[in-house]
Design a protein around this motif. Structure first.
Motif, PDB file in Angstrom:
ATOM      1  N   ASP A 111       0.865  -1.179   0.000  1.00 59.82           N
ATOM      2  CA  ASP A 111       0.000   0.000   0.000  1.00 59.82           C
ATOM      3  C   ASP A 111       0.906   1.235   0.000  1.00 59.82           C
ATOM      4  O   ASP A 111       1.043   1.943   0.985  1.00 59.82           O
ATOM      5  CB  ASP A 111      -0.954  -0.010   1.191  1.00 59.82           C
ATOM      6  N   PHE A 112       1.508   1.468  -1.171  1.00 58.28           N
ATOM      7  CA  PHE A 112       2.607   2.424  -1.286  1.00 58.28           C
ATOM      8  C   PHE A 112       2.261   3.815  -0.772  1.00 58.28           C
ATOM      9  O   PHE A 112       3.004   4.408   0.012  1.00 58.28           O
ATOM     10  CB  PHE A 112       3.071   2.534  -2.742  1.00 58.28           C
ATOM     11  N   THR A 113       1.145   4.370  -1.239  1.00 60.30           N
ATOM     12  CA  THR A 113       0.852   5.763  -0.902  1.00 60.30           C
ATOM     13  C   THR A 113       0.527   5.925   0.582  1.00 60.30           C
ATOM     14  O   THR A 113       0.896   6.939   1.195  1.00 60.30           O
ATOM     15  CB  THR A 113      -0.296   6.303  -1.761  1.00 60.30           C
ATOM     16  N   ALA A 114      -0.126   4.930   1.164  1.00 57.73           N
ATOM     17  CA  ALA A 114      -0.427   4.991   2.602  1.00 57.73           C
ATOM     18  C   ALA A 114       0.863   4.906   3.414  1.00 57.73           C
ATOM     19  O   ALA A 114       1.024   5.606   4.428  1.00 57.73           O
ATOM     20  CB  ALA A 114      -1.382   3.871   2.992  1.00 57.73           C
ATOM     21  N   THR A 115       1.789   4.058   2.979  1.00 58.23           N
ATOM     22  CA  THR A 115       3.066   3.925   3.688  1.00 58.23           C
ATOM     23  C   THR A 115       3.892   5.196   3.559  1.00 58.23           C
ATOM     24  O   THR A 115       4.512   5.656   4.521  1.00 58.23           O
ATOM     25  CB  THR A 115       3.872   2.732   3.155  1.00 58.23           C
ATOM     26  N   ASP A 116       3.907   5.778   2.356  1.00 55.56           N
ATOM     27  CA  ASP A 116       4.606   7.056   2.152  1.00 55.56           C
ATOM     28  C   ASP A 116       4.092   8.095   3.144  1.00 55.56           C
ATOM     29  O   ASP A 116       4.877   8.798   3.809  1.00 55.56           O
ATOM     30  CB  ASP A 116       4.365   7.577   0.731  1.00 55.56           C
ATOM     31  N   ALA A 117       2.770   8.215   3.218  1.00 52.43           N
ATOM     32  CA  ALA A 117       2.162   9.222   4.089  1.00 52.43           C
ATOM     33  C   ALA A 117       2.481   8.944   5.553  1.00 52.43           C
ATOM     34  O   ALA A 117       2.729   9.877   6.336  1.00 52.43           O
ATOM     35  CB  ALA A 117       0.651   9.260   3.866  1.00 52.43           C
ATOM     36  N   SER A 258       5.519  24.555  -8.765  1.00 51.87           N
ATOM     37  CA  SER A 258       5.775  24.662  -7.336  1.00 51.87           C
ATOM     38  C   SER A 258       4.499  25.129  -6.647  1.00 51.87           C
ATOM     39  O   SER A 258       3.738  25.904  -7.214  1.00 51.87           O
ATOM     40  CB  SER A 258       6.917  25.647  -7.078  1.00 51.87           C
ATOM     41  N   GLY A 259       4.284  24.646  -5.426  1.00 48.60           N
ATOM     42  CA  GLY A 259       3.101  25.055  -4.678  1.00 48.60           C
ATOM     43  C   GLY A 259       2.646  23.937  -3.767  1.00 48.60           C
ATOM     44  O   GLY A 259       3.352  22.933  -3.604  1.00 48.60           O
ATOM     45  N   ASP A 260       1.468  24.085  -3.182  1.00 46.23           N
ATOM     46  CA  ASP A 260       0.977  22.995  -2.343  1.00 46.23           C
ATOM     47  C   ASP A 260       0.656  21.798  -3.230  1.00 46.23           C
ATOM     48  O   ASP A 260       0.471  21.945  -4.453  1.00 46.23           O
ATOM     49  CB  ASP A 260      -0.244  23.435  -1.532  1.00 46.23           C
ATOM     50  N   PRO A 261       0.605  20.578  -2.675  1.00 46.52           N
ATOM     51  CA  PRO A 261       0.447  19.376  -3.504  1.00 46.52           C
ATOM     52  C   PRO A 261      -0.784  19.383  -4.408  1.00 46.52           C
ATOM     53  O   PRO A 261      -0.711  18.918  -5.556  1.00 46.52           O
ATOM     54  CB  PRO A 261       0.366  18.250  -2.468  1.00 46.52           C
ATOM     55  N   ASP A 262      -1.896  19.900  -3.949  1.00 42.98           N
ATOM     56  CA  ASP A 262      -3.101  19.912  -4.785  1.00 42.98           C
ATOM     57  C   ASP A 262      -2.918  20.816  -5.999  1.00 42.98           C
ATOM     58  O   ASP A 262      -3.264  20.436  -7.134  1.00 42.98           O
ATOM     59  CB  ASP A 262      -4.308  20.369  -3.963  1.00 42.98           C
ATOM     60  N   ALA A 263      -2.381  22.016  -5.776  1.00 43.97           N
ATOM     61  CA  ALA A 263      -2.165  22.942  -6.891  1.00 43.97           C
ATOM     62  C   ALA A 263      -1.118  22.394  -7.854  1.00 43.97           C
ATOM     63  O   ALA A 263      -1.254  22.505  -9.084  1.00 43.97           O
ATOM     64  CB  ALA A 263      -1.730  24.305  -6.357  1.00 43.97           C
ATOM     65  N   ALA A 264      -0.063  21.773  -7.296  1.00 47.73           N
ATOM     66  CA  ALA A 264       0.988  21.223  -8.146  1.00 47.73           C
ATOM     67  C   ALA A 264       0.467  20.089  -9.006  1.00 47.73           C
ATOM     68  O   ALA A 264       0.796  19.990 -10.195  1.00 47.73           O
ATOM     69  CB  ALA A 264       2.148  20.733  -7.277  1.00 47.73           C
ATOM     70  N   LEU A 283       0.193  10.431 -11.212  1.00 41.29           N
ATOM     71  CA  LEU A 283      -0.473  11.555 -10.570  1.00 41.29           C
ATOM     72  C   LEU A 283      -1.633  11.104  -9.689  1.00 41.29           C
ATOM     73  O   LEU A 283      -1.931  11.743  -8.668  1.00 41.29           O
ATOM     74  CB  LEU A 283      -0.943  12.562 -11.619  1.00 41.29           C
ATOM     75  N   ASP A 284      -2.280   9.995 -10.054  1.00 39.25           N
ATOM     76  CA  ASP A 284      -3.314   9.447  -9.171  1.00 39.25           C
ATOM     77  C   ASP A 284      -2.691   9.008  -7.844  1.00 39.25           C
ATOM     78  O   ASP A 284      -3.255   9.238  -6.775  1.00 39.25           O
ATOM     79  CB  ASP A 284      -4.009   8.259  -9.833  1.00 39.25           C
ATOM     80  N   GLU A 288      -3.469  10.435  -4.153  1.00 40.53           N
ATOM     81  CA  GLU A 288      -3.852   9.499  -3.090  1.00 40.53           C
ATOM     82  C   GLU A 288      -2.953   9.701  -1.868  1.00 40.53           C
ATOM     83  O   GLU A 288      -3.436   9.690  -0.722  1.00 40.53           O
ATOM     84  CB  GLU A 288      -3.741   8.067  -3.622  1.00 40.53           C
ATOM     85  N   ARG A 289      -1.664   9.876  -2.081  1.00 37.46           N
ATOM     86  CA  ARG A 289      -0.739  10.132  -0.974  1.00 37.46           C
ATOM     87  C   ARG A 289      -1.123  11.420  -0.240  1.00 37.46           C
ATOM     88  O   ARG A 289      -1.115  11.467   0.997  1.00 37.46           O
ATOM     89  CB  ARG A 289       0.691  10.244  -1.503  1.00 37.46           C
ATOM     90  N   THR A 290      -1.479  12.445  -1.001  1.00 37.07           N
ATOM     91  CA  THR A 290      -1.903  13.700  -0.386  1.00 37.07           C
ATOM     92  C   THR A 290      -3.113  13.479   0.511  1.00 37.07           C
ATOM     93  O   THR A 290      -3.195  14.014   1.626  1.00 37.07           O
ATOM     94  CB  THR A 290      -2.231  14.748  -1.467  1.00 37.07           C
ATOM     95  N   GLY A 291      -4.055  12.656   0.047  1.00 35.80           N
ATOM     96  CA  GLY A 291      -5.228  12.354   0.847  1.00 35.80           C
ATOM     97  C   GLY A 291      -4.878  11.640   2.136  1.00 35.80           C
ATOM     98  O   GLY A 291      -5.433  11.949   3.209  1.00 35.80           O
ATOM     99  N   PHE A 292      -3.960  10.687   2.065  1.00 36.40           N
ATOM    100  CA  PHE A 292      -3.528   9.966   3.278  1.00 36.40           C
ATOM    101  C   PHE A 292      -2.803  10.904   4.243  1.00 36.40           C
ATOM    102  O   PHE A 292      -2.943  10.772   5.462  1.00 36.40           O
ATOM    103  CB  PHE A 292      -2.631   8.789   2.906  1.00 36.40           C
ATOM    104  N   LEU A 293      -2.021  11.833   3.713  1.00 30.95           N
ATOM    105  CA  LEU A 293      -1.342  12.805   4.581  1.00 30.95           C
ATOM    106  C   LEU A 293      -2.364  13.660   5.326  1.00 30.95           C
ATOM    107  O   LEU A 293      -2.249  13.893   6.538  1.00 30.95           O
ATOM    108  CB  LEU A 293      -0.415  13.699   3.753  1.00 30.95           C
TER     109      LEU A 293
END
Length: 370
Positions: A111-117, A258-264, A283-284, A288-293
């Motif tokens: 669960d890569f993105t969850a682990t990253d977060a 450059s910017g916050d993750p959503d804008a980037a 990018l998906d 997803e990582r941003t959501g977990f963060l």
């Protein structure tokens, strides 16, 4: 209790509460693995010795590789998570060569993105517990840049030069590295490169290998004659088909994002659509990582994503991040990490193992030397 011991116990207790097993690899480590992964340049910065058989050893310069080696040696097949804190030894400009490092590593989770977060959120939490309430957080993503370079079919030679320039912090100017080396740099090989232009690849490879054989060259710097031939072929191909202006312009726009993750993410999607490049999967995962963060309580607006931000891109394969203390005037990070899925395989793991982790420089956080 000394501040350094208190900081170690604080970090280990936090990570243990999240299921990270305390790891304490040996201080004396085989030097060859660090040289293989980081290049000969690291030899100047590590403390080395030799055993009776002439094998090189070094004092532990960091924790990630020793923890990974111990995990591989354990033969564990299931996912594992480790935390560590203790002294490491490496020459640093203007700082002690022995210092305290803490961190955490996660191996084998899919669960890569969850682990990253999780790794990033725990790093932020640990620095807050040690007194850094409002870090400057910088994030990048090697996977997104790699997918763009793949989609644009950037030749390997130009790609290596671009990545090197990004790591050197050249920002949008890194695209200048896409141009083939100046003619003066190729002067010694101009005749050979000219002879290769337009040739069938198989015949050209055989031609270069014959030239090297006639010259009595079998290996140079660890590269075989076949490897050298491939480099010559790649250079000749670049001379014939240099990276065009449209590709360079697009990559300059990408590196400027450059910017916050959503804008980037929105900016990167727009640029990819403009160039008809399919990097939706990367990018998906980014989103997803941003959501977990966010779910872990991280203030997404406090993160500055930069497409031109880089750590060691030969080492990292996915997201990367650093935390900085704005009160420090030297610009050095107090913590950093990212995903490095290829490393355990290079260290001898029997199968590919996803890996992500982070390190904290405790002396920079607490002001204590080891």
């Amino acid at each position: 209790m000394p501040a350094s011991r208190a900081s170690i116990e604080t970090v280990i207790a936090l990570f243990a509460g999240e299921g990270y097993e305390h790891a304490e690899p040996a201080i004396l480590q085989p030097a060859d693995v660090f040289l293989d992964l980081s290049g000969e340049d690291i030899r100047r910065r590590i403390f080395m010795t030799q055993d009776a058989d002439g094998r090189d050893w070094c004092l532990r310069p960091e924790y990630t590789i020793p923890v990974a080696l111990d995990h591989i040696a354990s033969g564990r097949a299931e996912p594992a998570a480790y935390a560590y804190a203790g002294p490491v030894f490496r020459m640093r400009s203007g700082e002690p060569g022995e210092f305290l490092q803490a961190g955490l590593e996660s191996f084998g989770r899919d669960d890569f993105t969850a682990t990253d977060a999780e790794i990033m959120a725990l790093t932020i939490e640990a620095t807050a517990m040690l007194g850094l309430a409002e870090p400057r957080i910088v994030m990048g993503d090697v996977a997104v840049l790699g997918a763009l370079l793949d989609g644009l079919a950037v030749p390997q030679g130009a790609r290596r030069r671009l990545v090197r320039a990004v790591v050197q912090g050249k920002g949008t100017d890194a695209v200048d590295a896409l141009d083939p080396p100046a003619a003066d740099g190729d002067a010694a090989h101009a005749g050979l490169l000219k002879a290769l232009e337009g040739q069938d690849p198989k015949a050209a490879r055989a031609f270069v290998e014959d030239v090297l054989s006639i010259a009595g060259i079998s290996t140079v710097g660890g590269r075989s004659a076949a490897d050298i031939a491939e480099r010559f072929l790649a250079r000749a191909a670049e001379r014939e088909n240099p990276v065009n202006g449209d590709v360079k312009a697009l990559l300059a726009q990408v590196l400027a994002v450059s910017g916050d993750p959503d804008a980037a993410s929105a900016s990167l999607r727009g640029l990819a659509d403009q160039a008809s490049l399919d990097i939706g999967r990367q990018l998906d995962a980014f989103d997803e990582r941003t959501g977990f963060l966010a779910a872990r309580g991280v203030d997404i607006g406090a993160i500055r994503f930069s497409a031109g931000f880089a750590r060691n891109l030969d080492y990292y394969t996915g997201f990367i991040f650093e935390l900085h203390d704005t009160a420090r005037g030297d610009g050095k990070p107090v913590a950093g990490g990212g995903r490095y899925d290829n490393v355990l395989g290079r260290l001898g793991a029997r199968q590919p193992l996803p890996a992500v982790g982070a390190s904290l420089w405790l002396d920079r956080l607490t002001g204590d030397a080891a």
